[in-house]
Design an enzyme around this catalytic site. Structure first.
Site, mmCIF file in Angstrom:
data_model
loop_
_atom_site.group_PDB
_atom_site.id
_atom_site.type_symbol
_atom_site.label_atom_id
_atom_site.label_comp_id
_atom_site.label_asym_id
_atom_site.label_seq_id
_atom_site.Cartn_x
_atom_site.Cartn_y
_atom_site.Cartn_z
ATOM 1 N N ASP A 195 -3.498 -7.380 -0.907
ATOM 2 C CA ASP A 195 -3.046 -7.642 0.458
ATOM 3 C C ASP A 195 -4.016 -8.590 1.163
ATOM 4 O O ASP A 195 -5.198 -8.662 0.793
ATOM 5 C CB ASP A 195 -2.944 -6.338 1.245
ATOM 6 C CG ASP A 195 -1.793 -5.460 0.773
ATOM 7 O OD1 ASP A 195 -0.791 -6.013 0.289
ATOM 8 O OD2 ASP A 195 -1.896 -4.223 0.900
ATOM 9 N N TYR A 200 -11.147 0.538 -6.991
ATOM 10 C CA TYR A 200 -11.290 0.038 -5.622
ATOM 11 C C TYR A 200 -12.381 0.802 -4.883
ATOM 12 O O TYR A 200 -12.627 1.982 -5.151
ATOM 13 C CB TYR A 200 -9.991 0.252 -4.828
ATOM 14 C CG TYR A 200 -8.782 -0.479 -5.354
ATOM 15 C CD1 TYR A 200 -8.455 -1.757 -4.896
ATOM 16 C CD2 TYR A 200 -7.936 0.128 -6.288
ATOM 17 C CE1 TYR A 200 -7.328 -2.413 -5.356
ATOM 18 C CE2 TYR A 200 -6.811 -0.533 -6.762
ATOM 19 C CZ TYR A 200 -6.516 -1.796 -6.297
ATOM 20 O OH TYR A 200 -5.402 -2.445 -6.766
ATOM 21 N N ASP A 230 -2.412 0.022 7.368
ATOM 22 C CA ASP A 230 -3.697 -0.691 7.387
ATOM 23 C C ASP A 230 -3.825 -1.389 8.730
ATOM 24 O O ASP A 230 -3.073 -1.088 9.667
ATOM 25 C CB ASP A 230 -3.804 -1.671 6.208
ATOM 26 C CG ASP A 230 -2.776 -2.799 6.258
ATOM 27 O OD1 ASP A 230 -2.020 -2.905 7.254
ATOM 28 O OD2 ASP A 230 -2.717 -3.592 5.291
ATOM 29 N N ARG A 255 -3.024 1.800 0.383
ATOM 30 C CA ARG A 255 -2.570 2.004 1.775
ATOM 31 C C ARG A 255 -1.822 3.326 1.911
ATOM 32 O O ARG A 255 -2.020 4.073 2.874
ATOM 33 C CB ARG A 255 -1.668 0.854 2.225
ATOM 34 C CG ARG A 255 -2.395 -0.402 2.612
ATOM 35 C CD ARG A 255 -1.446 -1.424 3.193
ATOM 36 N NE ARG A 255 -0.554 -1.992 2.203
ATOM 37 C CZ ARG A 255 0.685 -2.424 2.447
ATOM 38 N NH1 ARG A 255 1.202 -2.298 3.654
ATOM 39 N NH2 ARG A 255 1.400 -2.969 1.502
#
Length: 239
Positions: free
Chosen positions: A46, A74, A88, A180
């Site tokens: 993203d 991540y 987000d 997310r």
């Protein structure tokens, strides 16, 4: 240095995607830098995420699906006590709640609900297609979008640090996992809401972020290679 036409032959580039760039922005930039038509990436990040983006050129674009299927790692932050429509900071936080009653033990324990083989519903603000349209386009039009939960595997969801409402985490997961959605679901499980406030992809399979180039570093490498090729050509002509 490799010659510029090596990009046409096929290269796998590890790129550290800049903040606020789309994955396609990075692909387009590399296509222009390398003068190569066939360029693609192995897994979208993203715009508000940074970190490892695998970009394939030339014949190596055939390997994109193979790379995309590999395990991902991540790090990032979840902010508790509010939610956003996009899960987000692409949208404004709302529905604020107090987190005063939360304990570190409670936060740590709640991660267990999201570890292993789980069902996860993707965000409606995502690039998934439904009836031939991107669902984020439908969501932006105010249409009611419903997505079915999908099986994903989260092999690690650990809390590294807690600083007020900000929770620092590390996640190792299968392809298709939306961090997310994890942030949103984690906040919901704690009863206070939560949204993803930062994200960095640090690994895809055996490929590591520490080995990635920035766009600026790649551009400098290509320019240096072009200078070297010109000098070689000049020497060959004189010889």
């Amino acid at each position: 240095m490799q010659k510029q036409n090596s990009f046409e032959e096929g290269r796998v580039l590890l790129i550290n995607k800049p903040l606020r760039w789309t994955s396609f922005d990075a692909v387009r930039k590399i296509r222009n830098l390398t003068k190569t038509k066939k360029v693609g990436h192995a897994g979208t990040l993203d715009p508000l995420a940074t970190g490892l983006l695998i970009v394939c050129t030339g014949k190596f674009t055939k390997k994109i699906n193979e790379y995309m299927a590999r395990e991902k790692e991540y790090t990032g932050t979840i902010t508790l006590g509010a939610v956003t429509p996009t899960y987000d900071l692409e949208s404004e936080p709302r529905d604020f709640k107090s987190i005063a009653h939360l304990t570190e033990e409670n936060i740590q324990k709640t991660t267990q609900q999201f570890t292993g083989n789980i069902l996860q519903t993707p965000p409606i603000h995502s690039a998934i297609k439904k009836d031939g349209q991107r669902v984020y386009e439908l969501a932006r039009k105010g249409q009611d979008v419903k997505l079915d939960p999908r099986p994903v595997t989260i092999s690690e969801f650990s809390i590294e640090k807690i600083d007020g409402p900000i929770v620092y985490f590390k996640v190792i997961c299968s392809t298709g996992t939306y961090i997310r959605s994890l942030a949103n679901d984690f906040g919901a499980a704690l009863g206070v809401g939560g949204y993803l406030s930062s994200l960095c992809r640090t690994r895809i399979g055996e490929f590591l972020l520490k080995d990635a180039l920035t766009i600026e570093q790649l551009e400098a490498e290509i320019k240096q290679s072009a200078i070297g090729n010109k000098q070689n050509d000049s020497c060959n002509q004189k010889g």
